[in-house]
Design a protein around this motif. Structure first.
Motif, PDB file in Angstrom:
ATOM      1  N   LYS A  85       0.790  -1.124   0.169  1.00 51.09           N
ATOM      2  CA  LYS A  85      -0.037   0.084   0.105  1.00 51.09           C
ATOM      3  C   LYS A  85       1.003   1.439  -0.012  1.00 51.09           C
ATOM      4  CE  LYS A  85      -4.052  -1.607   0.583  1.00 51.09           C
ATOM      5  NZ  LYS A  85      -5.299  -1.326   0.218  1.00 51.09           N
ATOM      6  N   ASP A  86       0.513   2.457  -0.520  1.00 52.17           N
ATOM      7  CA  ASP A  86       0.897   3.563  -0.337  1.00 52.17           C
ATOM      8  C   ASP A  86      -0.079   4.473  -0.666  1.00 52.17           C
ATOM      9  OD1 ASP A  86       2.826   5.892  -0.285  1.00 52.17           O
ATOM     10  OD2 ASP A  86       3.496   5.362  -2.215  1.00 52.17           O
ATOM     11  N   ASP A  87      -1.080   4.677   0.290  1.00 53.10           N
ATOM     12  CA  ASP A  87      -2.062   5.627   0.414  1.00 53.10           C
ATOM     13  C   ASP A  87      -2.603   5.813   1.706  1.00 53.10           C
ATOM     14  OD1 ASP A  87      -3.407   3.214   0.673  1.00 53.10           O
ATOM     15  OD2 ASP A  87      -4.796   3.468  -0.854  1.00 53.10           O
ATOM     16  N   ALA A  88      -3.572   6.764   1.795  1.00 47.91           N
ATOM     17  CA  ALA A  88      -4.101   7.165   3.393  1.00 47.91           C
ATOM     18  C   ALA A  88      -5.255   6.473   3.514  1.00 47.91           C
ATOM     19  CB  ALA A  88      -4.349   8.731   3.333  1.00 47.91           C
ATOM     20  N   PHE A  89      -5.609   6.235   4.856  1.00 46.27           N
ATOM     21  CA  PHE A  89      -6.912   5.710   5.374  1.00 46.27           C
ATOM     22  C   PHE A  89      -7.324   6.290   6.545  1.00 46.27           C
ATOM     23  CE2 PHE A  89      -3.016   3.969   7.366  1.00 46.27           C
ATOM     24  CZ  PHE A  89      -3.330   3.919   8.533  1.00 46.27           C
ATOM     25  N   VAL A  90      -8.394   5.749   6.965  1.00 49.18           N
ATOM     26  CA  VAL A  90      -9.261   6.694   8.049  1.00 49.18           C
ATOM     27  C   VAL A  90      -8.804   5.959   9.335  1.00 49.18           C
ATOM     28  CG1 VAL A  90     -11.323   7.475   9.102  1.00 49.18           C
ATOM     29  CG2 VAL A  90     -10.611   7.729   6.430  1.00 49.18           C
ATOM     30  N   LEU A  91      -8.336   6.563  10.422  1.00 55.15           N
ATOM     31  CA  LEU A  91      -8.370   5.737  11.846  1.00 55.15           C
ATOM     32  C   LEU A  91      -9.736   5.743  12.176  1.00 55.15           C
ATOM     33  CD1 LEU A  91      -5.213   7.710  13.297  1.00 55.15           C
ATOM     34  CD2 LEU A  91      -5.362   5.581  12.238  1.00 55.15           C
ATOM     35  N   THR A  92      -9.948   4.331  13.016  1.00 56.25           N
ATOM     36  CA  THR A  92     -11.270   4.293  13.524  1.00 56.25           C
ATOM     37  C   THR A  92     -11.417   3.923  15.069  1.00 56.25           C
ATOM     38  OG1 THR A  92     -10.927   1.801  13.162  1.00 56.25           O
ATOM     39  CG2 THR A  92     -12.005   2.887  11.345  1.00 56.25           C
ATOM     40  N   GLY A  93      -9.975   3.873  15.743  1.00 57.97           N
ATOM     41  CA  GLY A  93      -9.985   3.742  17.275  1.00 57.97           C
ATOM     42  C   GLY A  93     -10.250   4.927  18.230  1.00 57.97           C
ATOM     43  N   GLY A 104      -4.852   8.423   8.338  1.00 58.64           N
ATOM     44  CA  GLY A 104      -3.755   7.704   8.770  1.00 58.64           C
ATOM     45  C   GLY A 104      -2.868   7.597   7.470  1.00 58.64           C
ATOM     46  N   ASN A 105      -1.553   7.643   7.562  1.00 60.47           N
ATOM     47  CA  ASN A 105      -0.820   7.597   6.441  1.00 60.47           C
ATOM     48  C   ASN A 105       0.639   6.796   7.033  1.00 60.47           C
ATOM     49  OD1 ASN A 105       0.705   7.584   4.050  1.00 60.47           O
ATOM     50  ND2 ASN A 105       0.286   9.645   3.677  1.00 60.47           N
ATOM     51  N   LEU A 106       0.940   5.674   6.359  1.00 66.98           N
ATOM     52  CA  LEU A 106       2.116   4.974   6.805  1.00 66.98           C
ATOM     53  C   LEU A 106       3.228   5.020   5.900  1.00 66.98           C
ATOM     54  CD1 LEU A 106       0.205   1.620   7.605  1.00 66.98           C
ATOM     55  CD2 LEU A 106       0.897   3.368   9.239  1.00 66.98           C
ATOM     56  N   GLY A 107       2.802   5.768   4.841  1.00 67.67           N
ATOM     57  CA  GLY A 107       3.907   6.030   3.639  1.00 67.67           C
ATOM     58  C   GLY A 107       4.007   4.587   2.991  1.00 67.67           C
ATOM     59  N   PRO A 108       4.894   4.329   1.973  1.00 70.70           N
ATOM     60  CA  PRO A 108       4.828   2.872   1.374  1.00 70.70           C
ATOM     61  C   PRO A 108       4.990   1.958   2.375  1.00 70.70           C
ATOM     62  CG  PRO A 108       6.326   4.389   0.303  1.00 70.70           C
ATOM     63  CD  PRO A 108       5.835   5.317   1.548  1.00 70.70           C
ATOM     64  N   VAL A 162       5.578  -3.782   7.561  1.00 70.78           N
ATOM     65  CA  VAL A 162       6.959  -3.056   7.266  1.00 70.78           C
ATOM     66  C   VAL A 162       6.217  -1.727   6.813  1.00 70.78           C
ATOM     67  CG1 VAL A 162       9.172  -2.719   6.230  1.00 70.78           C
ATOM     68  CG2 VAL A 162       8.177  -5.001   6.709  1.00 70.78           C
ATOM     69  N   VAL A 163       6.565  -0.438   7.501  1.00 70.95           N
ATOM     70  CA  VAL A 163       6.049   0.580   7.038  1.00 70.95           C
ATOM     71  C   VAL A 163       7.309   1.663   6.972  1.00 70.95           C
ATOM     72  CG1 VAL A 163       3.737   0.262   8.383  1.00 70.95           C
ATOM     73  CG2 VAL A 163       5.670   1.548   9.529  1.00 70.95           C
ATOM     74  N   SER A 164       7.081   2.866   6.472  1.00 73.58           N
ATOM     75  CA  SER A 164       8.046   3.685   6.166  1.00 73.58           C
ATOM     76  C   SER A 164       8.067   4.977   6.952  1.00 73.58           C
ATOM     77  CB  SER A 164       8.375   4.132   4.583  1.00 73.58           C
ATOM     78  OG  SER A 164       7.009   4.655   4.157  1.00 73.58           O
ATOM     79  N   HIS A 165       6.832   5.302   7.559  1.00 73.06           N
ATOM     80  CA  HIS A 165       6.638   6.416   8.413  1.00 73.06           C
ATOM     81  C   HIS A 165       6.412   5.980   9.838  1.00 73.06           C
ATOM     82  CE1 HIS A 165       4.656   9.073   5.092  1.00 73.06           C
ATOM     83  NE2 HIS A 165       5.876   8.856   4.665  1.00 73.06           N
ATOM     84  N   LYS A 166       7.321   6.701  10.702  1.00 72.76           N
ATOM     85  CA  LYS A 166       7.230   6.304  12.159  1.00 72.76           C
ATOM     86  C   LYS A 166       5.854   6.482  12.412  1.00 72.76           C
ATOM     87  CE  LYS A 166       9.561   7.538  16.545  1.00 72.76           C
ATOM     88  NZ  LYS A 166      10.332   8.360  17.441  1.00 72.76           N
TER      89      LYS A 166
END
Length: 161
Positions: free
Chosen positions: A51-59, A67-71, A84-88
């Motif tokens: 994945k490399d896109d944004a999503f919506v947090l639900t918690g 939410g965005n994890l980067g690639p 494995v994510v690229s953003h902290k």
């Protein structure tokens, strides 16, 4: 971040117990030797999702926020699924795992690298929480800190249960 010997022990446990799913945030990839090691690991593993896109947090901590994890990728290493994510990012929301197709409530054992932020969203689906202690800037047990001006009636540890 887990020390090398602890990472090795976690991998051995995950290979021994096939229902153990390990997830973590690999934000320290600016070190050339770790880049080489992670690249080798990724090439030797099976890709399950990318994945490399944004999503919506639900918690409860981030509901409705982006939410965005980067690639990022979900990979399989000898039967162990690793995200494995690229953003902290803090593992504070189940939507992070759902983003790559993992339903957290369906995992019999789930390992998160997080100090405390996970509790609000993952606590309700956990039968038991086991806190692992690893070196780093955040302590797992605040009671070990040398508080000097705290009243005796103030809790120094989170409530259990």
């Amino acid at each position: 971040m887990l020390a090398r010997e602890n990472q090795h022990a976690l991998c051995i446990a995950a290979r021994k117990f096939r229902n153990l799913h390990v997830f973590g945030c690999w934000w320290f990839l600016n070190n050339p030797s770790i880049i080489e090691e992670m690249t080798r690991m990724l090439l030797e593993s099976g890709w399950l999702a990318e994945k490399d896109d944004a999503f919506v947090l639900t918690g409860p901590m981030g509901a409705g926020n982006p939410g965005n994890l980067g690639p990022c990728a979900l990979i399989d290493i000898d039967g162990v699924r690793v995200m494995v994510v690229s953003h902290k990012v803090q593992a504070l929301d189940q939507a992070i795992l759902r983003h790559v197709g993992v339903e957290p409530s369906a995992c019999p054992i789930l390992v998160l690298k997080s100090s405390v932020h996970f509790r609000a969203d993952f606590g309700p689906i956990a039968e038991r929480i086991i806190v692992g202690i690893a070196p780093g800037p955040v302590v797992a047990d605040p009671a070990i800190l040398n508080f000097r001006y705290v009243r005796p009636d103030v809790r120094r540890r989170p409530r259990i249960g």
